[in-house]
Scaffold this motif. Structure first.
Motif, PDB file in Angstrom:
ATOM      1  N   ASP A 102       0.888  -1.248  -0.032  1.00 43.40           N
ATOM      2  CA  ASP A 102      -0.006  -0.005  -0.161  1.00 43.40           C
ATOM      3  C   ASP A 102       0.771   1.281   0.095  1.00 43.40           C
ATOM      4  N   ASP A 103       2.122   1.403  -0.209  1.00 45.13           N
ATOM      5  CA  ASP A 103       3.007   2.318  -0.514  1.00 45.13           C
ATOM      6  C   ASP A 103       3.189   2.461  -2.157  1.00 45.13           C
ATOM      7  N   ILE A 104       3.603   3.551  -2.582  1.00 48.63           N
ATOM      8  CA  ILE A 104       3.973   3.880  -3.965  1.00 48.63           C
ATOM      9  C   ILE A 104       5.413   4.345  -3.724  1.00 48.63           C
ATOM     10  N   THR A 165      23.688   6.673  -7.990  1.00 49.65           N
ATOM     11  CA  THR A 165      22.863   7.091  -6.664  1.00 49.65           C
ATOM     12  C   THR A 165      21.163   6.769  -7.115  1.00 49.65           C
ATOM     13  N   THR A 166      20.735   6.402  -6.171  1.00 53.47           N
ATOM     14  CA  THR A 166      19.211   6.094  -6.183  1.00 53.47           C
ATOM     15  C   THR A 166      18.498   6.811  -5.107  1.00 53.47           C
ATOM     16  N   PHE A 167      17.704   8.113  -5.637  1.00 56.58           N
ATOM     17  CA  PHE A 167      16.922   8.486  -4.607  1.00 56.58           C
ATOM     18  C   PHE A 167      15.377   7.796  -4.639  1.00 56.58           C
ATOM     19  N   LYS A 168      14.930   7.628  -3.376  1.00 58.95           N
ATOM     20  CA  LYS A 168      13.710   6.690  -3.388  1.00 58.95           C
ATOM     21  C   LYS A 168      12.829   7.574  -2.569  1.00 58.95           C
ATOM     22  N   ILE A 169      11.519   7.566  -3.274  1.00 54.34           N
ATOM     23  CA  ILE A 169      10.256   8.537  -2.774  1.00 54.34           C
ATOM     24  C   ILE A 169       9.323   7.332  -2.024  1.00 54.34           C
TER      25      ILE A 169
END
Length: 173
Positions: A102-104, A165-169
């Motif tokens: 239930d998260d995007i 690098t990976t930015f995760k929202i």
């Protein structure tokens, strides 16, 4: 004409973007459309390919201010573009959009060599820039704040020196 109308709408959205909470609903498809419109020129100028992978139904609705989320993603993609040096052979940025528990999750990944060790711990806390006099250090701080307050989500990153690098929202549905 339709393309120009989309560009004008996207720019108007950005210039009128507020940073408060909003209960507006928008689809993943709309989000992708505005990112493509607003980033197209900068990506083309820098000869960088943006690969968007949606592992989610594009009609999935998100709640919040679409302008804020577009601004955050544009900032992350612009930072990735600027991280590439002229010596890198393949310039690619990947935007993955997926759903889990239930998260995007929206992940922006570059392969530009990673974030320097001395800066990693300060990124979301202080006005830190790797761009010298060309940067303010506000972009990531504002992005982090916008995701936390406007969406009740989180913004974090992983980086590997010499790789990328990976930015995760994370956005709760």
């Amino acid at each position: 004409l339709s393309y120009m109308t989309d560009i004008i709408t996207a720019i108007q959205m950005q210039t009128s973007a507020g940073y408060g909470k909003s209960s507006d609903e928008f689809s993943v498809k709309e989000l992708i459309k505005y990112i493509n419109i607003l980033m197209k020129y900068e990506l083309k100028q820098n000869l960088i390919n943006l690969e968007i992978n949606t592992k989610i139904d594009e009609e999935t609705k998100l709640t919040g201010n679409i302008n804020n989320l577009v601004q955050v993603l544009n900032n992350l993609i612009s930072n990735a573009i600027q991280a590439y040096s002229k010596s890198n052979k393949e310039k690619k940025i990947i935007l993955n959009i997926s759903e889990k528990n239930d998260d995007i999750y929206l992940e922006v990944t570059d392969f530009a060599g990673g974030i320097p060790e001395g800066i990693k711990n300060k990124l979301f806390k202080e006005m830190v820039t790797t761009k010298g006099k060309n940067g303010t250090g506000l972009g990531l701080f504002i992005s982090y704040t916008s995701i936390k307050t406007g969406f009740g989500g989180n913004l974090c990153f992983t980086t590997k020196q010499g790789e990328g690098t990976t930015f995760k929202i994370l956005l709760p549905l």
